[in-house]
Design an enzyme around this catalytic site. Structure first.
Site, PDB file in Angstrom:
ATOM      1  N   TYR A  11       0.827  -1.220   0.000  1.00 40.18           N
ATOM      2  CA  TYR A  11       0.000   0.000   0.000  1.00 40.18           C
ATOM      3  C   TYR A  11       0.865   1.277   0.000  1.00 40.18           C
ATOM      4  O   TYR A  11       0.836   2.064  -0.950  1.00 40.18           O
ATOM      5  CB  TYR A  11      -0.929  -0.054   1.216  1.00 40.18           C
ATOM      6  N   PHE A  80       9.972  -0.873   3.554  1.00 38.57           N
ATOM      7  CA  PHE A  80       8.570  -0.993   3.956  1.00 38.57           C
ATOM      8  C   PHE A  80       8.193  -2.424   4.333  1.00 38.57           C
ATOM      9  O   PHE A  80       7.189  -2.626   5.026  1.00 38.57           O
ATOM     10  CB  PHE A  80       7.635  -0.609   2.785  1.00 38.57           C
ATOM     11  N   SER A 124       6.303   3.374  13.294  1.00 37.55           N
ATOM     12  CA  SER A 124       4.889   3.632  13.559  1.00 37.55           C
ATOM     13  C   SER A 124       4.728   4.398  14.857  1.00 37.55           C
ATOM     14  O   SER A 124       5.534   4.233  15.793  1.00 37.55           O
ATOM     15  CB  SER A 124       4.196   2.279  13.662  1.00 37.55           C
ATOM     16  N   TYR A 150       3.596  -6.736  17.152  1.00 39.55           N
ATOM     17  CA  TYR A 150       3.849  -5.911  15.960  1.00 39.55           C
ATOM     18  C   TYR A 150       4.561  -4.614  16.374  1.00 39.55           C
ATOM     19  O   TYR A 150       5.592  -4.238  15.817  1.00 39.55           O
ATOM     20  CB  TYR A 150       2.535  -5.595  15.232  1.00 39.55           C
ATOM     21  N   LYS A 154       8.601  -2.953  15.754  1.00 44.12           N
ATOM     22  CA  LYS A 154       8.974  -1.620  15.257  1.00 44.12           C
ATOM     23  C   LYS A 154       9.973  -0.965  16.215  1.00 44.12           C
ATOM     24  O   LYS A 154      10.948  -0.351  15.793  1.00 44.12           O
ATOM     25  CB  LYS A 154       7.732  -0.726  15.110  1.00 44.12           C
ATOM     26  N   ASP A 295      -6.846   0.383  22.748  1.00 47.58           N
ATOM     27  CA  ASP A 295      -7.013   1.655  22.037  1.00 47.58           C
ATOM     28  C   ASP A 295      -6.871   2.833  23.000  1.00 47.58           C
ATOM     29  O   ASP A 295      -7.420   2.820  24.105  1.00 47.58           O
ATOM     30  CB  ASP A 295      -8.401   1.733  21.375  1.00 47.58           C
TER      31      ASP A 295
HETATM   32  P1  NAD Z   1       1.501  -3.687   3.071  1.00 43.53           P
HETATM   33  O1  NAD Z   1       1.228  -5.003   3.694  1.00 43.53           O
HETATM   34  O2  NAD Z   1       0.536  -3.172   2.046  1.00 43.53           O
HETATM   35  O3  NAD Z   1       2.960  -3.693   2.409  1.00 43.53           O
HETATM   36  C1  NAD Z   1       4.033  -4.432   2.957  1.00 43.53           C
HETATM   37  C2  NAD Z   1       4.657  -5.246   1.843  1.00 43.53           C
HETATM   38  O4  NAD Z   1       5.747  -6.019   2.394  1.00 43.53           O
HETATM   39  C3  NAD Z   1       3.688  -6.241   1.203  1.00 43.53           C
HETATM   40  O5  NAD Z   1       3.670  -6.058  -0.198  1.00 43.53           O
HETATM   41  C4  NAD Z   1       4.265  -7.609   1.584  1.00 43.53           C
HETATM   42  O6  NAD Z   1       4.030  -8.585   0.580  1.00 43.53           O
HETATM   43  C5  NAD Z   1       5.730  -7.293   1.791  1.00 43.53           C
HETATM   44  N1  NAD Z   1       6.440  -8.207   2.693  1.00 43.53           N
HETATM   45  C6  NAD Z   1       6.090  -8.568   3.955  1.00 43.53           C
HETATM   46  N2  NAD Z   1       7.001  -9.421   4.473  1.00 43.53           N
HETATM   47  C7  NAD Z   1       7.963  -9.587   3.512  1.00 43.53           C
HETATM   48  C8  NAD Z   1       9.163 -10.356   3.436  1.00 43.53           C
HETATM   49  N3  NAD Z   1       9.554 -11.142   4.436  1.00 43.53           N
HETATM   50  N4  NAD Z   1       9.894 -10.305   2.312  1.00 43.53           N
HETATM   51  C9  NAD Z   1       9.511  -9.516   1.263  1.00 43.53           C
HETATM   52  N5  NAD Z   1       8.379  -8.792   1.271  1.00 43.53           N
HETATM   53  C10 NAD Z   1       7.607  -8.824   2.386  1.00 43.53           C
HETATM   54  O7  NAD Z   1       1.673  -2.625   4.257  1.00 43.53           O
HETATM   55  P2  NAD Z   1       1.712  -1.033   4.229  1.00 43.53           P
HETATM   56  O8  NAD Z   1       0.482  -0.520   4.864  1.00 43.53           O
HETATM   57  O9  NAD Z   1       2.115  -0.539   2.898  1.00 43.53           O
HETATM   58  O10 NAD Z   1       2.881  -0.786   5.283  1.00 43.53           O
HETATM   59  C11 NAD Z   1       4.225  -0.630   4.886  1.00 43.53           C
HETATM   60  C12 NAD Z   1       5.093  -0.480   6.116  1.00 43.53           C
HETATM   61  O11 NAD Z   1       4.623   0.628   6.891  1.00 43.53           O
HETATM   62  C13 NAD Z   1       5.060  -1.697   7.039  1.00 43.53           C
HETATM   63  O12 NAD Z   1       6.357  -1.894   7.557  1.00 43.53           O
HETATM   64  C14 NAD Z   1       4.097  -1.275   8.124  1.00 43.53           C
HETATM   65  O13 NAD Z   1       4.357  -1.948   9.327  1.00 43.53           O
HETATM   66  C15 NAD Z   1       4.391   0.212   8.233  1.00 43.53           C
HETATM   67  N6  NAD Z   1       3.266   0.960   8.804  1.00 43.53           N
HETATM   68  C16 NAD Z   1       2.034   0.850   8.254  1.00 43.53           C
HETATM   69  C17 NAD Z   1       0.961   1.528   8.838  1.00 43.53           C
HETATM   70  C18 NAD Z   1      -0.431   1.383   8.275  1.00 43.53           C
HETATM   71  O14 NAD Z   1      -1.392   1.677   8.992  1.00 43.53           O
HETATM   72  N7  NAD Z   1      -0.607   0.976   7.023  1.00 43.53           N
HETATM   73  C19 NAD Z   1       1.154   2.349   9.966  1.00 43.53           C
HETATM   74  C20 NAD Z   1       2.446   2.454  10.484  1.00 43.53           C
HETATM   75  C21 NAD Z   1       3.506   1.760   9.890  1.00 43.53           C
HETATM   76  N1  UFG Z   2     -11.975   1.450  14.668  1.00 43.52           N
HETATM   77  C1  UFG Z   2     -13.333   1.218  14.789  1.00 43.52           C
HETATM   78  N2  UFG Z   2     -13.846   0.149  14.100  1.00 43.52           N
HETATM   79  C2  UFG Z   2     -13.087  -0.664  13.292  1.00 43.52           C
HETATM   80  C3  UFG Z   2     -11.703  -0.391  13.183  1.00 43.52           C
HETATM   81  C4  UFG Z   2     -11.188   0.685  13.888  1.00 43.52           C
HETATM   82  O1  UFG Z   2     -14.039   1.896  15.505  1.00 43.52           O
HETATM   83  O2  UFG Z   2     -13.620  -1.622  12.708  1.00 43.52           O
HETATM   84  C5  UFG Z   2     -11.408   2.616  15.405  1.00 43.52           C
HETATM   85  C6  UFG Z   2     -10.370   2.215  16.435  1.00 43.52           C
HETATM   86  O3  UFG Z   2     -10.962   1.929  17.657  1.00 43.52           O
HETATM   87  C7  UFG Z   2      -9.495   3.467  16.471  1.00 43.52           C
HETATM   88  C8  UFG Z   2      -9.585   4.033  15.056  1.00 43.52           C
HETATM   89  O4  UFG Z   2     -10.729   3.427  14.462  1.00 43.52           O
HETATM   90  O5  UFG Z   2     -10.069   4.393  17.329  1.00 43.52           O
HETATM   91  C9  UFG Z   2      -8.359   3.694  14.209  1.00 43.52           C
HETATM   92  O6  UFG Z   2      -8.104   2.304  14.288  1.00 43.52           O
HETATM   93  P1  UFG Z   2      -7.065   1.575  13.334  1.00 43.52           P
HETATM   94  O7  UFG Z   2      -7.078   0.119  13.685  1.00 43.52           O
HETATM   95  O8  UFG Z   2      -7.339   1.944  11.903  1.00 43.52           O
HETATM   96  O9  UFG Z   2      -5.693   2.268  13.701  1.00 43.52           O
HETATM   97  P2  UFG Z   2      -4.888   2.338  15.063  1.00 43.52           P
HETATM   98  O10 UFG Z   2      -4.757   3.783  15.403  1.00 43.52           O
HETATM   99  O11 UFG Z   2      -5.442   1.452  16.091  1.00 43.52           O
HETATM  100  O12 UFG Z   2      -3.485   1.719  14.638  1.00 43.52           O
HETATM  101  C10 UFG Z   2      -2.912   2.023  13.352  1.00 43.52           C
HETATM  102  C11 UFG Z   2      -2.144   0.812  12.834  1.00 43.52           C
HETATM  103  C12 UFG Z   2      -0.913   0.570  13.625  1.00 43.52           C
HETATM  104  C13 UFG Z   2      -0.117   1.815  13.728  1.00 43.52           C
HETATM  105  C14 UFG Z   2      -0.941   2.935  14.263  1.00 43.52           C
HETATM  106  C15 UFG Z   2      -0.178   4.218  14.243  1.00 43.52           C
HETATM  107  O13 UFG Z   2      -2.956  -0.359  12.908  1.00 43.52           O
HETATM  108  O14 UFG Z   2      -0.130  -0.370  12.948  1.00 43.52           O
HETATM  109  O15 UFG Z   2      -2.097   3.125  13.446  1.00 43.52           O
HETATM  110  O16 UFG Z   2      -0.838   5.159  15.014  1.00 43.52           O
HETATM  111  F1  UFG Z   2       0.907   1.615  14.552  1.00 43.52           F
END
Ligand code: NAD
Ligand code: UFG
Length: 333
Positions: A11, A80, A124, A150, A154, A295
């Site tokens: 993503y 990522f 994160s 998770y 990080k 949360d």
């Molecule tokens: P995503 O799952 O869409 O992308 C991660 C990609 O990494 C995927 O395409 C997956 O196939 C690949 N991958 C996972 N393990 C692997 C491995 N061992 N070898 C090679 N490829 C591998 O996730 P995203 O939302 O794009 O997140 C990207 C990064 O940002 C992640 O490290 C995630 O933890 C971090 N992050 C995401 C969020 C969020 O809410 N989306 C918030 C904070 C941090």
């Molecule tokens: N929520 C709902 N219903 C749902 C899903 C979420 O009410 O079905 C609420 C949660 O309670 C929270 C808000 O929406 O208040 C956001 O929830 P998310 O699960 O989307 O996000 P979080 O803030 O809990 O956590 C996310 C990622 C983590 C990252 C963090 C960074 O999941 O990986 O943001 O702040 F670390």
């Protein structure tokens, strides 16, 4: 620069690849396609006119990683790749530690051996743990009371990167702590399309809009916030992607640096639902359920360090993110 993007079909990675290619960087993607699709490469081509070189490699396959680094010299790595489902990490902690931590160790070993000296890492806001709430800045304590494996991965990876930067003075590390990424590319071609059952708010909202989930459960409306629902800092994924370009400039100087990437503004769950309904013109079925364990009532970034040092700040709004999400959803039909 020639840049290796791990997780580049995912993503946030795919949106960042678009911005990198638009700025003229040469991008190669490493991904095992565990949580993304190969068709993303074609979408990137449709947006930028270029298909990035793709390596289907697992970070845990050290031999293949070495072969890749031996065959191509990269100027920088944007890392990522990782597993990110909070609930799953509680059920399968070893898998999360192995994939995220061992995967990063393999990457850093290759970088050291083949003299790649710049890395940007996806961390994160979760590293601030449960002791911190409200406005979070980079000087705050991290690593205390993190409620899931998770988040622990990080935090551990941040520490590994800082240690590596100390031991390899030529290395430049930029740790980016993302707040809540939402939205999609304006073209409607790229967006969040997770495999399996979603946990995060926007992927659930999207499934409800598609009729695949009946109703959104709002996890609690008795928090100490103006409307009782939790507040988060939702950042448009294209703004987040651009943050990586700004961070790339910061790798010109060695050492480890850390930045929050957020908007600095919080939105409640009810405000997100309203913004989505305004953008779609349709009601989004929802009901109030119990609080979700772990949360916090309110989390948002102090993004002033990134503004000051990286000259980066968000430009897009939650309304833009909702519009682009709906455009992406309509494009999937
Ligand atoms: P995503 O799952 O869409 O992308 C991660 C990609 O990494 C995927 O395409 C997956 O196939 C690949 N991958 C996972 N393990 C692997 C491995 N061992 N070898 C090679 N490829 C591998 O996730 P995203 O939302 O794009 O997140 C990207 C990064 O940002 C992640 O490290 C995630 O933890 C971090 N992050 C995401 C969020 C969020 O809410 N989306 C918030 C904070 C941090
Ligand atoms: N929520 C709902 N219903 C749902 C899903 C979420 O009410 O079905 C609420 C949660 O309670 C929270 C808000 O929406 O208040 C956001 O929830 P998310 O699960 O989307 O996000 P979080 O803030 O809990 O956590 C996310 C990622 C983590 C990252 C963090 C960074 O999941 O990986 O943001 O702040 F670390």
């Amino acid at each position: 620069m020639k840049i290796l993007v791990t997780g580049g079909t995912g993503y946030i990675g795919s949106h960042t690849v678009v911005e990198l290619q638009n700025q003229g960087h040469q991008v190669e993607i490493l991904d095992n396609l565990f949580n993304s699709k190969i068709t993303v490469l074609d979408k990137i081509n449709q947006i930028t006119g270029q298909t990035p070189v793709f390596h289907q490699v697992d970070l845990l396959d050290y031999q293949k990683m070495r072969e890749l680094f031996a065959s191509t010299h990269f100027d920088a790595v944007i890392h990522f790749a990782g597993l990110k489902a909070v609930a799953e990490s509680i059920e399968q902690p070893l898998r999360y530690y192995e994939n995220n931590v061992t995967g990063t160790l393999n990457l850093l070993k290759c970088m050291a051996e083949f003299k790649v000296n710049r890395i940007i890492f996806s961390s994160s806001a979760t590293v601030y743990g449960n002791i911190n709430s409200g406005k979070l800045d980079e000087s705050m304590t991290t690593g205390v009371d993190i409620t899931n494996p998770y988040g622990e991965t990080k935090h551990v990876i941040e520490k590994i990167l800082e240690s590596e930067a100390t031991s390899r003075p030529e290395l430049s590390v930029v740790i980016l702590r993302y707040f809540n990424p939402v939205g999609a590319h304006i073209s409607g071609l790229l967006g969040e399309d997770p495999n399996g059952i979603p946990n995060n708010l926007m992927p659930v909202v999207m499934r409800v809009a598609e009729g695949k989930i009946k109703e959104l459960q709002i996890y609690g409306d008795d928090y100490n916030t103006p409307d009782g629902t939790c507040i988060r800092d939702y950042i448009h994924v294209v703004d987040l992607a651009k943050g990586h370009l700004a961070a790339l400039k910061a790798t010109d100087t060695p050492g480890a640096k850390v930045y929050n990437l957020g908007s600095g503004k919080g939105s409640s769950v009810l405000e997100i639902i309203k913004a989505f309904e305004d953008a779609s013109g349709k009601p989004l079925p929802h009901h109030i359920s119990d609080r979700r364990p772990g949360d916090l009532a309110e989390i948002f970034a102090d993004p002033s360090k990134a503004k000051r040092e990286l000259d980066w700040q968000t430009e897009l709004t939650v309304a833009d993110a909702m519009r682009d999400t709906i455009n992406f959803l309509n494009n999937q039909k």
